[in-house]
Design an enzyme around this catalytic site. Structure first.
Site, PDB file in Angstrom:
ATOM      1  N   GLU A 221       0.315  -6.879 -10.229  1.00 13.84           N
ATOM      2  CA  GLU A 221      -0.837  -5.852  -9.734  1.00 13.84           C
ATOM      3  C   GLU A 221      -2.194  -6.434 -10.436  1.00 13.84           C
ATOM      4  O   GLU A 221      -2.468  -6.323 -11.692  1.00 13.84           O
ATOM      5  CB  GLU A 221      -0.281  -4.449 -10.527  1.00 13.84           C
ATOM      6  CG  GLU A 221       0.645  -3.384  -9.314  1.00 13.84           C
ATOM      7  CD  GLU A 221       0.237  -3.466  -7.609  1.00 13.84           C
ATOM      8  OE1 GLU A 221      -0.652  -3.369  -7.142  1.00 13.84           O
ATOM      9  OE2 GLU A 221       1.838  -3.296  -7.046  1.00 13.84           O
ATOM     10  N   CYS A 255      -8.977  -0.841 -12.699  1.00 14.04           N
ATOM     11  CA  CYS A 255      -8.592  -2.726 -11.829  1.00 14.04           C
ATOM     12  C   CYS A 255      -9.241  -2.179 -10.423  1.00 14.04           C
ATOM     13  O   CYS A 255      -9.122  -2.922  -9.276  1.00 14.04           O
ATOM     14  CB  CYS A 255      -7.237  -2.900 -11.913  1.00 14.04           C
ATOM     15  SG  CYS A 255      -6.156  -1.819 -11.313  1.00 14.04           S
TER      16      CYS A 255
END
Length: 487
Positions: A221, A255
């Protein structure tokens, strides 16, 4: 005699060996439903009873972070994830029937899910609780044992998490490994049955290289530059407010935060003014504002300041909400960075090349929606994409013409908090997805089985091949019988 240096891999390796031994001594199918639900209940108890302590540790690691940000982005979504998983876990665990090919009737096919074994989770510093415990919930639901490595930038949180989990779980079930960069490298090289890493693309390369030595499958991720496409029909006021809430949440250290905004050329000035206005409304002041988070470290603040200064030297214009520009030095002294809009940034500057991860937002004009879509598609695939429009035709045009890990329409960040949506990257923003059933499947091995009926064509057409085989093969191949001749 001088002390010998301690190998940082020894403790993680011994913990993994203990977990493997415990897994081998138990059922290959892992804990039953009752035990898995009980484990999830213990996680929920930690979140319920120790939420304030967890927030205090995170805030101390940051220097300051507002409690609502920890509650909204970490505690609340995690508790929702636990409840969602508990309600659906029995169905996820149940064997599922699969169709049998006509040539293999009468027979029965089915799949069953088994835990992979020992899962490694490497969590980042920006949402240390959500990105540690989120995948932990999925791994426990799938019946696995787990080792967690929190970031060394959140040591207080890491120590508290280790304490809280040790109070509810044996280390053979869940173990927390705290330590520095060398410990992280040793952790990523362990032969887990699956390794999930959340963090930067650069470190993701290192993690994948380390895991490849043991053929450990990985879920990455990562991040990248998540774009916002503001369509021509979007309302500037509503768009600006929604966009700045998402961008400035956790001071942009997210993010999936908006990384740059594409705005119709004829509405650029109007949109920039609306964005600055909303930044000022959300945070009338920066220094001492209890709602505005600090940048995690001096190194990260210097990185952001350097990227902004580079863009300005190359001709970009820096824009601030009223009063924010005058606060820059005071904010800096308190570990904060004022929200900064950057217009006309050179496309080769750091702000437009690298993930920003802070309260800095480039705004770029486009002449047509096709041009905006082409701009996004010419760059690495982002973790998230955001589109603002009330026109379903334009929405479909943007979503059908782009590729991203996920996204939100007329909002930002919110897709990540939906427990029934898979979350993950694609291409340079990562590989693999988890959350909800996608997470259960990510940490499970799906085994396929077939049971033939009492009368099986496979055994009927066994050697020596004769009339039965010659008659059946053309039917199975969809040919006329004269197409198959005996030798």
């Amino acid at each position: 005699m001088p002390d010998l240096p301690i190998d940082p891999a020894i403790q993680p390796r011994s913990l993994l060996e203990a977990q493997r031994a415990a897994a081998l001594a138990a059922s290959a199918s892992g804990p039953d439903l009752r035990h898995r639900l009980a484990a999830l209940a213990r996680i929920d108890s930690i979140l319920s009873h120790s939420g304030d302590r967890l927030h205090a540790a995170i805030a101390a690691d940051f220097g300051h972070r507002a409690y609502p940000e920890t509650a909204l982005a970490e505690l609340i979504p995690l508790r929702a994830s636990v409840r969602f998983t508990q309600r659906r876990l029995a169905g996820w665990m149940r064997p599922r029937r699969r169709r049998v090919g006509a040539s293999f009737l009468p027979g029965r096919a089915w799949v069953m899910r088994q835990p992979l074994g020992c899962i490694g989770i490497m969590a980042p510093w920006n949402y240390p609780l959500f990105l540690s415990v989120g995948p932990l919930i999925d791994a426990l639901a799938a019946g696995n044992r787990v080792m967690l490595k929190p970031s060394d930038l959140t040591p207080r949180f890491g120590a508290l998490l280790a304490e809280l989990l040790a109070g509810q779980f044996d280390q053979a079930e869940i173990a927390v490994v705290n330590g520095d960069l060398e410990t992280a490298r040793a952790f990523s090289a362990l032969p887990f049955d699956h390794l999930l890493f959340t963090g930067s693309t650069a470190i993701g390369h290192e993690v994948m290289r380390a895991a490849s030595a043991t053929l450990t499958p990985v879920t990455l991720e990562l991040g990248g530059k998540s774009p916002v496409i503001v369509c021509p029909d979007a309302d500037p006021g509503r768009t600006a407010r929604s966009l700045m809430i998402g961008k400035l949440f956790n001071a942009g250290q997210t993010c999936i935060a908006p990384d740059y905004v594409l705005v119709p050329e004829h509405r650029l000035d109007e949109m920039v003014a609306a964005l600055l206005r909303e930044a000022g409304r959300l945070y009338p002041r920066i220094t001492g504002n209890p709602d505005y988070s600090c940048i995690i470290s001096e190194r990260h603040r210097h990185r952001l300041e350097g990227a902004v200064q580079e863009a300005e030297r190359q001709g970009a214009t820096l824009r601030y909400a009223p009063g924010h520009a005058e606060e820059r030095e005071q904010a800096r002294a308190s570990g904060r960075l004022v929200p900064t809009l950057v217009t006309a940034p050179p496309l080769d500057c750091t702000l437009m090349r690298d993930e920003i991860f802070g309260p800095v937002l480039p705004v770029l004009p486009y002449r047509s929606l096709e041009e905006a879509i082409a701009f996004v598609n010419a760059r690495p695939r982002p973790l998230a994409l955001y589109c603002y429009t009330d026109d379903r035709r334009l929405e479909r045009m943007v979503l059908d013409s782009t590729i991203s890990g996920g996204g939100t329409v007329n909002g930002t960040l919110l897709h990540c908090a939906q427990p029934d949506l898979p979350f993950g990257g694609v291409g340079g923003s990562g590989m693999g997805a988890y959350h909800g059933e996608a997470g259960f499947l990510r940490f499970s091995h799906t085994r396929g089985f077939y049971r033939p009926g009492r009368f099986s064509g496979f055994t009927t057409m066994a050697p020596p091949h004769g009339t039965m085989t010659r008659r059946m093969l053309p039917l199975m191949l969809g040919r006329r019988s004269r197409d198959v001749r005996p030798e």
